[in-house]
Design a protein around this motif. Sequence first.
Motif, PDB file in Angstrom:
ATOM      1  N   PRO A   1      61.922   1.806  90.369  1.00 45.79           N
ATOM      2  CA  PRO A   1      61.902   0.387  90.762  1.00 45.79           C
ATOM      3  C   PRO A   1      63.294  -0.168  90.977  1.00 45.79           C
ATOM      4  O   PRO A   1      64.284   0.340  90.425  1.00 45.79           O
ATOM      5  CB  PRO A   1      61.229  -0.282  89.554  1.00 45.79           C
ATOM      6  CG  PRO A   1      61.617   0.585  88.393  1.00 45.79           C
ATOM      7  CD  PRO A   1      61.634   1.985  88.934  1.00 45.79           C
ATOM      8  N   GLN A   2      63.359  -1.241  91.774  1.00 41.63           N
ATOM      9  CA  GLN A   2      64.615  -1.967  91.999  1.00 41.63           C
ATOM     10  C   GLN A   2      65.736  -0.992  92.386  1.00 41.63           C
ATOM     11  O   GLN A   2      65.556  -0.160  93.243  1.00 41.63           O
ATOM     12  CB  GLN A   2      64.976  -2.772  90.741  1.00 41.63           C
ATOM     13  CG  GLN A   2      63.911  -3.746  90.286  1.00 41.63           C
ATOM     14  CD  GLN A   2      63.616  -4.829  91.313  1.00 41.63           C
ATOM     15  OE1 GLN A   2      64.494  -5.269  92.032  1.00 41.63           O
ATOM     16  NE2 GLN A   2      62.374  -5.253  91.385  1.00 41.63           N
ATOM     17  N   ALA A   3      66.873  -1.130  91.726  1.00 41.08           N
ATOM     18  CA  ALA A   3      68.003  -0.235  92.008  1.00 41.08           C
ATOM     19  C   ALA A   3      68.221   0.762  90.880  1.00 41.08           C
ATOM     20  O   ALA A   3      69.303   1.339  90.744  1.00 41.08           O
ATOM     21  CB  ALA A   3      69.271  -1.052  92.232  1.00 41.08           C
ATOM     22  N   ASP A   4      67.171   1.008  90.082  1.00 40.35           N
ATOM     23  CA  ASP A   4      67.313   1.928  88.951  1.00 40.35           C
ATOM     24  C   ASP A   4      67.708   3.324  89.407  1.00 40.35           C
ATOM     25  O   ASP A   4      68.578   3.979  88.810  1.00 40.35           O
ATOM     26  CB  ASP A   4      65.987   2.006  88.173  1.00 40.35           C
ATOM     27  CG  ASP A   4      65.728   0.743  87.360  1.00 40.35           C
ATOM     28  OD1 ASP A   4      66.451  -0.253  87.581  1.00 40.35           O
ATOM     29  OD2 ASP A   4      64.809   0.750  86.527  1.00 40.35           O
ATOM     30  N   GLY A   5      67.068   3.801  90.461  1.00 38.94           N
ATOM     31  CA  GLY A   5      67.371   5.143  90.949  1.00 38.94           C
ATOM     32  C   GLY A   5      68.800   5.252  91.439  1.00 38.94           C
ATOM     33  O   GLY A   5      69.469   6.273  91.218  1.00 38.94           O
TER      34      GLY A   5
ATOM     35  N   LYS B   1      65.609   2.271  83.109  1.00 43.56           N
ATOM     36  CA  LYS B   1      64.881   2.977  82.054  1.00 43.56           C
ATOM     37  C   LYS B   1      65.055   4.477  82.239  1.00 43.56           C
ATOM     38  O   LYS B   1      64.916   4.997  83.337  1.00 43.56           O
ATOM     39  CB  LYS B   1      63.394   2.614  82.104  1.00 43.56           C
ATOM     40  CG  LYS B   1      63.110   1.155  81.803  1.00 43.56           C
ATOM     41  CD  LYS B   1      61.613   0.875  81.866  1.00 43.56           C
ATOM     42  CE  LYS B   1      61.313  -0.590  81.545  1.00 43.56           C
ATOM     43  NZ  LYS B   1      59.853  -0.885  81.625  1.00 43.56           N
ATOM     44  N   VAL B   2      65.343   5.171  81.146  1.00 41.74           N
ATOM     45  CA  VAL B   2      65.537   6.616  81.225  1.00 41.74           C
ATOM     46  C   VAL B   2      64.325   7.383  80.696  1.00 41.74           C
ATOM     47  O   VAL B   2      64.281   8.611  80.770  1.00 41.74           O
ATOM     48  CB  VAL B   2      66.804   7.044  80.450  1.00 41.74           C
ATOM     49  CG1 VAL B   2      68.039   6.452  81.106  1.00 41.74           C
ATOM     50  CG2 VAL B   2      66.723   6.611  78.988  1.00 41.74           C
ATOM     51  N   ARG B   3      63.366   6.652  80.174  1.00 46.93           N
ATOM     52  CA  ARG B   3      62.158   7.297  79.663  1.00 46.93           C
ATOM     53  C   ARG B   3      60.977   7.021  80.592  1.00 46.93           C
ATOM     54  O   ARG B   3      60.971   6.046  81.331  1.00 46.93           O
ATOM     55  CB  ARG B   3      61.833   6.794  78.256  1.00 46.93           C
ATOM     56  CG  ARG B   3      62.879   7.160  77.214  1.00 46.93           C
ATOM     57  CD  ARG B   3      62.471   6.667  75.831  1.00 46.93           C
ATOM     58  NE  ARG B   3      63.472   7.010  74.820  1.00 46.93           N
ATOM     59  CZ  ARG B   3      63.364   6.684  73.538  1.00 46.93           C
ATOM     60  NH1 ARG B   3      62.301   5.975  73.117  1.00 46.93           N
ATOM     61  NH2 ARG B   3      64.311   7.041  72.683  1.00 46.93           N
ATOM     62  N   GLY B   4      59.998   7.879  80.505  1.00 43.28           N
ATOM     63  CA  GLY B   4      58.780   7.673  81.276  1.00 43.28           C
ATOM     64  C   GLY B   4      58.821   8.235  82.681  1.00 43.28           C
ATOM     65  O   GLY B   4      57.922   7.961  83.484  1.00 43.28           O
ATOM     66  N   HIS B   5      59.841   9.021  83.007  1.00 48.52           N
ATOM     67  CA  HIS B   5      59.940   9.599  84.345  1.00 48.52           C
ATOM     68  C   HIS B   5      59.575  11.081  84.301  1.00 48.52           C
ATOM     69  O   HIS B   5      59.877  11.785  83.324  1.00 48.52           O
ATOM     70  CB  HIS B   5      61.353   9.431  84.902  1.00 48.52           C
ATOM     71  CG  HIS B   5      61.788   8.007  85.011  1.00 48.52           C
ATOM     72  ND1 HIS B   5      61.170   7.099  85.842  1.00 48.52           N
ATOM     73  CD2 HIS B   5      62.790   7.325  84.383  1.00 48.52           C
ATOM     74  CE1 HIS B   5      61.771   5.923  85.727  1.00 48.52           C
ATOM     75  NE2 HIS B   5      62.741   6.029  84.843  1.00 48.52           N
TER      76      HIS B   5
END
Length: 329
Positions: free
Chosen positions: A182-186, A70-74
């Motif tokens: 979360p997970q491997a998103d980063g 996800k690219v939003r909400g950060h």
Amino acid sequence: MDASRSGQEAASGGRWGALGPVGLVLAGGVSVQFGGAIAVSVMPKAGALGIVTLRLAFAALVLMIVCRPKVRGHSRADWGTVVAFGVAMAGMNGLFYQSVARIPMGPAVTLEVLGPLALSVFASRRAVNLVWAGLALCGVFLLGGGGGFSGLDPVGVAYALGAGAMWATYIMFSARTGRRFPQADGLALAMVVAAVLFLPLGLIESGEKLVRPEVLALGAAVAVMSSVLPYTLELLALRRLPASTFAIMMSLEPAIAAVAGFLVLNQALSVNEALAISLVIAASMGAVRTQVGRGRARKPGDGDVVSGATPDAVLAPAPEESLPETSRK
């Protein structure tokens, strides 16, 4: 629905479990080092910067498709951490490949491991780590032929040491990224940052060579072998393998790199170089075990990092709490 998914995951785990978590980690190490050896063989066709560009680009593409982050909400701080993580990743890969273009893989990986080793020694602040630091220094002394680095290209040595410093930086920002995403998103987002940063450098050095079919195919193979496959195997292994065991096994990377260099690139080691690699491996394992003992003495969650010689992993004291973000060189 949930029961069906659990059954599918159990079946998948059973198939991978036949190999065992230790086998998965070893397979990941073999994959990344032989991928690196293939990358060295491709350098005459695409250049060191070009092959790094292809590797990062293909790895970013695969991770974005698989992870769908996800690219939003950060927050701005989240993005700052991911960008710093990506910069460290780009620097680590770029410097390492510049190194192996000049010196054999075994010595290059051994020198690079000094970065995470130094981080572990400084983080632990225990007197016993002076022993591990001393062993590592003995290894470095032998690696230079017993009298500096006259036997190795000094520029290649400098690149390897710089890659080690970036590896230590990578470890620290990997931990922060893992806490924020979360997970491997980063990891996926950081890989995109690294690929974008390296794209101009690859185009300047290699230009149209990067789009030749044979170069693209080899670049994709390097990305799969050095990033995607090792990451997947290690993630599966860490579900059933203690973090401390994983860290110690990762200390064997210089030895695997030496074997890959010999088999793929005909890079034979001298007696001094083989002994030097052994000393650095012993120092890495000792530092990891010391840090693990310190982590167990404290409460889980105190924030200790059991990094030691883990190439692309940040390991918390309690492995059940979180899995490390991993991305291989």
